[in-house]
Structures are given as C-alpha cells and as structure tokens.
Motif scaffolding. Structure first.
Motif, mmCIF file in Angstrom:
data_model
loop_
_atom_site.group_PDB
_atom_site.id
_atom_site.type_symbol
_atom_site.label_atom_id
_atom_site.label_comp_id
_atom_site.label_asym_id
_atom_site.label_seq_id
_atom_site.Cartn_x
_atom_site.Cartn_y
_atom_site.Cartn_z
ATOM 1 N N TYR A 215 0.839 -1.197 0.000
ATOM 2 C CA TYR A 215 0.000 0.000 0.000
ATOM 3 C C TYR A 215 0.874 1.247 0.000
ATOM 4 O O TYR A 215 1.985 1.236 0.536
ATOM 5 C CB TYR A 215 -0.909 0.029 1.230
ATOM 6 C CG TYR A 215 -2.030 -0.990 1.205
ATOM 7 C CD1 TYR A 215 -3.327 -0.618 0.904
ATOM 8 C CD2 TYR A 215 -1.779 -2.331 1.501
ATOM 9 C CE1 TYR A 215 -4.363 -1.546 0.895
ATOM 10 C CE2 TYR A 215 -2.795 -3.264 1.495
ATOM 11 C CZ TYR A 215 -4.095 -2.862 1.192
ATOM 12 O OH TYR A 215 -5.107 -3.788 1.182
ATOM 13 N N GLN A 216 0.348 2.308 -0.570
ATOM 14 C CA GLN A 216 0.997 3.614 -0.524
ATOM 15 C C GLN A 216 0.226 4.494 0.443
ATOM 16 O O GLN A 216 -1.008 4.569 0.376
ATOM 17 C CB GLN A 216 0.999 4.264 -1.910
ATOM 18 C CG GLN A 216 1.590 5.677 -1.927
ATOM 19 C CD GLN A 216 1.419 6.347 -3.279
ATOM 20 O OE1 GLN A 216 0.824 5.783 -4.197
ATOM 21 N NE2 GLN A 216 1.931 7.552 -3.404
ATOM 22 N N LEU A 217 0.928 5.151 1.360
ATOM 23 C CA LEU A 217 0.276 6.057 2.299
ATOM 24 C C LEU A 217 0.030 7.395 1.596
ATOM 25 O O LEU A 217 0.961 8.020 1.108
ATOM 26 C CB LEU A 217 1.134 6.253 3.546
ATOM 27 C CG LEU A 217 0.449 6.940 4.732
ATOM 28 C CD1 LEU A 217 1.078 6.486 6.048
ATOM 29 C CD2 LEU A 217 0.534 8.466 4.638
ATOM 30 N N ILE A 218 -1.242 7.827 1.569
ATOM 31 C CA ILE A 218 -1.605 9.064 0.878
ATOM 32 C C ILE A 218 -1.720 10.233 1.847
ATOM 33 O O ILE A 218 -1.166 11.304 1.623
ATOM 34 C CB ILE A 218 -2.937 8.902 0.108
ATOM 35 C CG1 ILE A 218 -2.859 7.700 -0.844
ATOM 36 C CG2 ILE A 218 -3.260 10.182 -0.660
ATOM 37 C CD1 ILE A 218 -1.777 7.804 -1.887
ATOM 38 N N SER A 219 -2.453 10.034 2.951
ATOM 39 C CA SER A 219 -2.675 11.156 3.860
ATOM 40 C C SER A 219 -3.288 10.684 5.167
ATOM 41 O O SER A 219 -3.878 9.599 5.243
ATOM 42 C CB SER A 219 -3.620 12.176 3.206
ATOM 43 O OG SER A 219 -3.929 13.241 4.092
ATOM 44 N N GLU A 220 -3.170 11.507 6.203
ATOM 45 C CA GLU A 220 -3.970 11.307 7.398
ATOM 46 C C GLU A 220 -5.395 11.762 7.081
ATOM 47 O O GLU A 220 -5.636 12.399 6.061
ATOM 48 C CB GLU A 220 -3.395 12.090 8.584
ATOM 49 C CG GLU A 220 -3.734 13.557 8.621
ATOM 50 C CD GLU A 220 -3.034 14.368 7.565
ATOM 51 O OE1 GLU A 220 -3.487 15.514 7.308
ATOM 52 O OE2 GLU A 220 -2.035 13.903 6.978
ATOM 53 N N ALA A 221 -6.356 11.458 7.955
ATOM 54 C CA ALA A 221 -7.740 11.807 7.662
ATOM 55 C C ALA A 221 -8.552 12.015 8.935
ATOM 56 O O ALA A 221 -8.251 11.420 9.983
ATOM 57 C CB ALA A 221 -8.396 10.716 6.822
ATOM 58 N N TYR A 222 -9.570 12.858 8.829
ATOM 59 C CA TYR A 222 -10.608 12.939 9.845
ATOM 60 C C TYR A 222 -11.782 12.136 9.310
ATOM 61 O O TYR A 222 -12.279 12.397 8.213
ATOM 62 C CB TYR A 222 -11.041 14.391 10.097
ATOM 63 C CG TYR A 222 -12.251 14.480 11.009
ATOM 64 C CD1 TYR A 222 -12.100 14.500 12.396
ATOM 65 C CD2 TYR A 222 -13.545 14.515 10.484
ATOM 66 C CE1 TYR A 222 -13.201 14.549 13.236
ATOM 67 C CE2 TYR A 222 -14.654 14.569 11.319
ATOM 68 C CZ TYR A 222 -14.472 14.584 12.686
ATOM 69 O OH TYR A 222 -15.572 14.631 13.515
ATOM 70 N N VAL A 223 -12.230 11.136 10.056
ATOM 71 C CA VAL A 223 -13.350 10.291 9.646
ATOM 72 C C VAL A 223 -14.408 10.377 10.742
ATOM 73 O O VAL A 223 -14.229 9.834 11.831
ATOM 74 C CB VAL A 223 -12.916 8.831 9.421
ATOM 75 C CG1 VAL A 223 -14.093 8.002 8.909
ATOM 76 C CG2 VAL A 223 -11.742 8.762 8.446
ATOM 77 N N ASP A 224 -15.470 11.083 10.475
ATOM 78 C CA ASP A 224 -16.472 11.342 11.506
ATOM 79 C C ASP A 224 -17.081 10.037 12.011
ATOM 80 O O ASP A 224 -17.513 9.189 11.229
ATOM 81 C CB ASP A 224 -17.578 12.249 10.954
ATOM 82 C CG ASP A 224 -18.449 12.818 12.052
ATOM 83 O OD1 ASP A 224 -17.914 13.565 12.895
ATOM 84 O OD2 ASP A 224 -19.655 12.504 12.092
ATOM 85 N N GLY A 225 -17.095 9.891 13.321
ATOM 86 C CA GLY A 225 -17.700 8.713 13.932
ATOM 87 C C GLY A 225 -16.743 7.630 14.370
ATOM 88 O O GLY A 225 -17.161 6.683 15.055
#
Length: 243
Positions: A215-225
């Motif tokens: 896998y390639q790491l693209i970005s951190e993220a905010y995932v609601d919930g």
C-alpha cells in the motif's frame, strides 16, 4: 499531537513499525493495521480555481459552499441519521476536521459546539442548494422556532466557523466512505482508496493499494464517527506493508 484523538483505540500501544531493507536500503515498512473502509464519493467544487487559497472576493461565500457540499455528501449513501440535526452535526464537525480554536487561538476538539454557527451559515446559504429534496428539508429545519432563536442568538459569532473552514479546507476535500462516514482529507485522495487504522496512531490514514500487494500512504484523515476508537473496537488488526 494535540488535540488528542484515539482512532486506533484509546489504550497506548507500541507502534509495531518494522523497517524492511534490501541491500541496506529501505524499500518497505511493515505496520500493524486494519483496513476498515473505502473512499466512495468525493466532494465537487467545479468553480474552485485553486485549493491553496481562497480569493478575497470569495471569503464570504466559500464557507457556505463548503458546508453545502458536505451536507450534500450525507445524502450519497444509506447512512442513517437520527434526525436532520444529527446530519447537520456531522457536517459541522467534518467541515473543520473536528478541531477549532478558542478565544486564545488554542486548538481543541469542538464536538458539536460549532452547530449554532453552522445554522447561521446554512441560513445564508440555502440558495446554493440545487437539489429540491435537500433544500426542502433545510427550509423545514430552519423554520423551527428553536432553530430560528439559535440562529439569532449566534449571529454575532458566525465568522468563527467561517474562518476555521477557510483554513482547514486548503489542500483538502470532503469525501464519504462505503460505510457512510464523512471524511476530510487530502485533495490527492481518490475514490477506491482505503481508510486504515494503524495501531498506535491517533488518526486514521488513507492508503492506496498497489499491484504488488503493498500500500501507498496518501494522507492522514478525519473520519467522523471513528475518531475515538469506535472502529478499532470491531476491527481485526494484522501486518500490512507500505511501500
């Protein structure tokens, strides 16, 4: 990091990261990870000239466009909301990735404290909603006397959420996942990328599958919930290689 999230679980874990080398050179990283979800729908802003700045003439209109598009995304899947207010609360949190600033400009998790600000912006942005069913539901919501009072009482602070949106939206886009979560992450994320929980990390990450099985790491993220370990509690973790 501050403010703290606990997407991979509220307990403290060692990261479990292993660096894999070939002839002394790093070529892969092994992490303890769980692939939880996948990116399904991307927010669309056809008139956006640059993601790296908001033109001065759009300072007033851009936050409303951002919120309206995130609200539209909540209708793109079968996620169940308790009521329309719950739907708006998710949009408000996602619009700034769950983090705002207090009067001393210190960052902190905002929870639902930006909901009144959103009501004011939504009232000003109803005309931007093109879908009849969404516009009708928004108008019914805004016609409620308690909501009208909330908007009136908070009108003097509506610029707080607006300024936070302008800062947080630079270089980013909102998305929804196959499981119905709203996501705020890098504009370089694509539909089909996966949302992963890396053991020991505070936030989820978006990864892209490679044909090699890594896998390639693209970005951190905010995932609601799922920012407080909700997904980690029902996920199975295993080794995954990033390259």
């Amino acid at each position: 990091m501050y403010p703290t999230f606990g997407a991979s679980g509220m307990k403290r874990y060692r990261s479990g990261i292993r660096v894999l080398r070939t002839n002394g050179s790093v070529n892969r990283i092994s992490v303890v990870c769980s692939v939880y979800d996948s990116i399904e729908v991307a927010g669309s802003f056809p008139s956006r000239v640059s993601s790296h700045e908001v033109p001065v003439p759009e300072t007033y209109s851009w936050p409303k466009k951002w919120l309206v598009e995130i609200l539209r995304l909540t209708y793109c899947n079968k996620q169940r909301f308790v009521d329309f207010g719950d739907r708006l609360g998710a949009a408000a949190r996602t619009s700034i990735a769950g983090v705002g600033f207090d009067q001393e400009a210190r960052p902190g998790r905002v929870g639902d404290s930006r909901f009144p600000d959103l009501v004011v912006l939504l009232k000003d942005g109803v005309h931007l909603i093109t879908e009849d069913h969404i516009r009708s539901e928004v108008r019914r919501f805004l016609a409620d006397k308690a909501v009208q009072k909330l908007a009136h009482d908070k009108i003097v602070v509506k610029t707080r959420l607006s300024s936070e949106i302008i800062g947080k939206s630079l270089g980013r886009l909102p998305f929804t996942t196959a499981k119905g979560h709203l996501v705020m992450t890098s504009e370089h994320v694509k539909c089909g990328d996966v949302v992963a929980l890396i053991k020991g990390s505070q936030v989820p990450f978006v990864l892209r599958r490679r044909t090699s099985g890594t896998y390639q790491l693209i970005s951190e993220a905010y995932v609601d919930g799922i920012m407080d370990g909700e997904a980690a509690a029902i996920s199975k973790f295993g080794l995954l290689e990033l390259a």
